[in-house]
Structures are given as C-alpha cells and as structure tokens.
Design a protein around this motif. Structure first.
Motif, PDB file in Angstrom:
ATOM      1  N   LEU A 207       0.843  -1.191   0.000  1.00  0.00           N
ATOM      2  CA  LEU A 207       0.000   0.000   0.000  1.00  0.00           C
ATOM      3  C   LEU A 207       0.875   1.236   0.000  1.00  0.00           C
ATOM      4  N   GLN A 208       0.359   2.310  -0.600  1.00  0.00           N
ATOM      5  CA  GLN A 208       1.056   3.583  -0.646  1.00  0.00           C
ATOM      6  C   GLN A 208       0.175   4.674  -0.042  1.00  0.00           C
ATOM      7  N   ARG A 209       0.774   5.770   0.348  1.00  0.00           N
ATOM      8  CA  ARG A 209      -0.006   6.910   0.821  1.00  0.00           C
ATOM      9  C   ARG A 209      -0.989   7.346  -0.278  1.00  0.00           C
ATOM     10  N   GLY A 210      -2.211   7.594   0.121  1.00  0.00           N
ATOM     11  CA  GLY A 210      -3.248   7.982  -0.822  1.00  0.00           C
ATOM     12  C   GLY A 210      -4.110   6.833  -1.294  1.00  0.00           C
ATOM     13  N   ASP A 211      -3.686   5.594  -1.060  1.00  0.00           N
ATOM     14  CA  ASP A 211      -4.486   4.440  -1.478  1.00  0.00           C
ATOM     15  C   ASP A 211      -5.786   4.372  -0.680  1.00  0.00           C
ATOM     16  N   ARG A 212      -6.846   3.985  -1.363  1.00  0.00           N
ATOM     17  CA  ARG A 212      -8.156   3.791  -0.729  1.00  0.00           C
ATOM     18  C   ARG A 212      -8.510   2.308  -0.780  1.00  0.00           C
TER      19      ARG A 212
END
Length: 228
Positions: A207-212
């Motif tokens: 997962l990355q920052r901004g993932d929903r």
C-alpha cells in the motif's frame, strides 16, 4: 478509584443497526490460514497446529478512518480478513460449542510492515513490530451473528483504488472458526470483547499513501480506509 493519570477511553466498534458499541478486550490473529497465501509467503500449510499472534486493542480503527502510513517501513502490506467478535469466553472450549461464543462478525485489515517481518524472520526474532503497531487493525462495524448468515460460500474480498486485490470464500480457510476458537482457548482464557482475525487469502501486496481500501465480507460488513 482515582488514577495518577487519566485512563484512556476503552476501544470499541460500532454495531450495525444499533446505537450501542462493542467494547474490545483483546485482538487475536491467526497466520497462514489460507493455503494459497501460505504458499505466496514461501511457507508450508500446517493443518495440525494453528499459528497465532496478537495486536493491541488500541490498534483497532473504525470504518472510514484515515490510517497513517507507519514509521520505520517502506513496505506496508494489506491482509483482508474476516473478524469474529466474542460475546462470551472460556478455557478449553470444544469445537462443537465454539460458535456459541460468537457475538458477531466484521471485516478487517491486518496491516503488516512486511520488510520488518522479513528481517525478524531472517534473524529468528519475534515479529511483533511488524504486526502490532499503531493503527494496524482497521475493522468494520460489526453485525450480530444471528443476522450475518455466514457459511462456507461467504466471500471475503479487498479492492484498492477500485482494483480487486484479494478474494476467497470462507470455505477455503485451513482452520474454520470453531477450530480457531477451540485452539485459542487452549492457550488463553477467552472473554467477551475479544476479536479474532481469521486469516487472509492470497494476493497481499503493498500500500502507498493515498491508497483507498474497500474490504467486504459480502452481505455482512464493509470497511473503507485511506492510507495517509
């Protein structure tokens, strides 16, 4: 009774269709409970002895919450899981009686600092820091067991940014809910308020920052979370 410092508020989860909340006592998790996931992690499937670990109760965050990307990692992974909430407990519970302890069901994410886990495994160290960090256990609102309609065909799935990442039916679990509860009760005295994460299917990924994230135990519960 007075305290030298203010005690923290007890962690809890909302209940679908109710204004009441479910108080959380402890959080238990089982590892390698879907064969394909065990294989993708390079591990064997042990049908005899379930492998357990724990998360702190205050690692639980509710539906719709922003989840901070954790410190000390560059490889945060998602693991979608059915979550079982216990309304009563006991020791040495028979599998035939285990489901009588279940109060309700939800869906959650066992977030994992995969790089820290790999480092710990390579050194033969415990990997608590990979699993038990702050905000590492997003969980949906809970649905009472009587209204959940759980069976072997119930589907567990996770999408990230609208793309399907993980999906399996509950019948694919190596150890079913009665067996998980029975095995846990031989190691711990289970009590009302305990949550049990029941394992993740194949497809775990970063997962990355901004993932929903959108997790679903189809027909039972849904969870939305954004990594920030």
């Amino acid at each position: 009774m007075t305290y030298i410092i203010a005690p923290p508020a007890p962690p809890s989860l909302p209940i679908i269709g109710s204004e009441q909340r479910f108080p959380i006592r402890r959080v238990f998790c089982i590892g390698r409970n879907y064969a394909e996931h065990a294989r993708e992690m390079g591990a064997s499937v042990d049908k005899g002895t379930p492998m357990f670990f724990c998360k702190p109760a205050d690692a639980v965050v509710g539906d719709g919450a922003d989840v901070p990307y954790p410190s000390a990692t560059s490889d945060l992974h998602h693991e979608v899981e059915m979550v079982v909430a216990l309304g009563s407990g006991g020791r040495d519970v028979d599998p035939e009686q285990a489901l009588s302890l279940v109060w309700g069901y939800g869906v959650g994410l066992d977030l994992t600092r995969r790089d820290l886990q790999a480092q710990a495994k390579a050194k033969g160290h415990p990997w608590d820091v990979a699993k038990a960090f702050d905000h590492s256990a997003p969980v949906s609102a809970l649905r009472p067991a009587a209204a959940a309609g759980i069976d072997a065909d119930t589907v567990l799935r996770l999408s990230v940014n609208g793309e399907l990442r993980q999906q399996a039916s509950l019948g694919e679990m190596v150890h079913g809910v009665p067996q998980i509860i029975a095995a846990l009760s031989r190691l711990f005295e289970l009590k009302a308020g305990d949550l049990v994460f029941t394992g993740t299917p194949a497809g775990v990924a970063a997962l990355q920052r901004g993932d929903r994230c959108h997790a679903e135990l189809v027909g039972v519960a849904e969870l939305a979370a954004r990594i920030v």
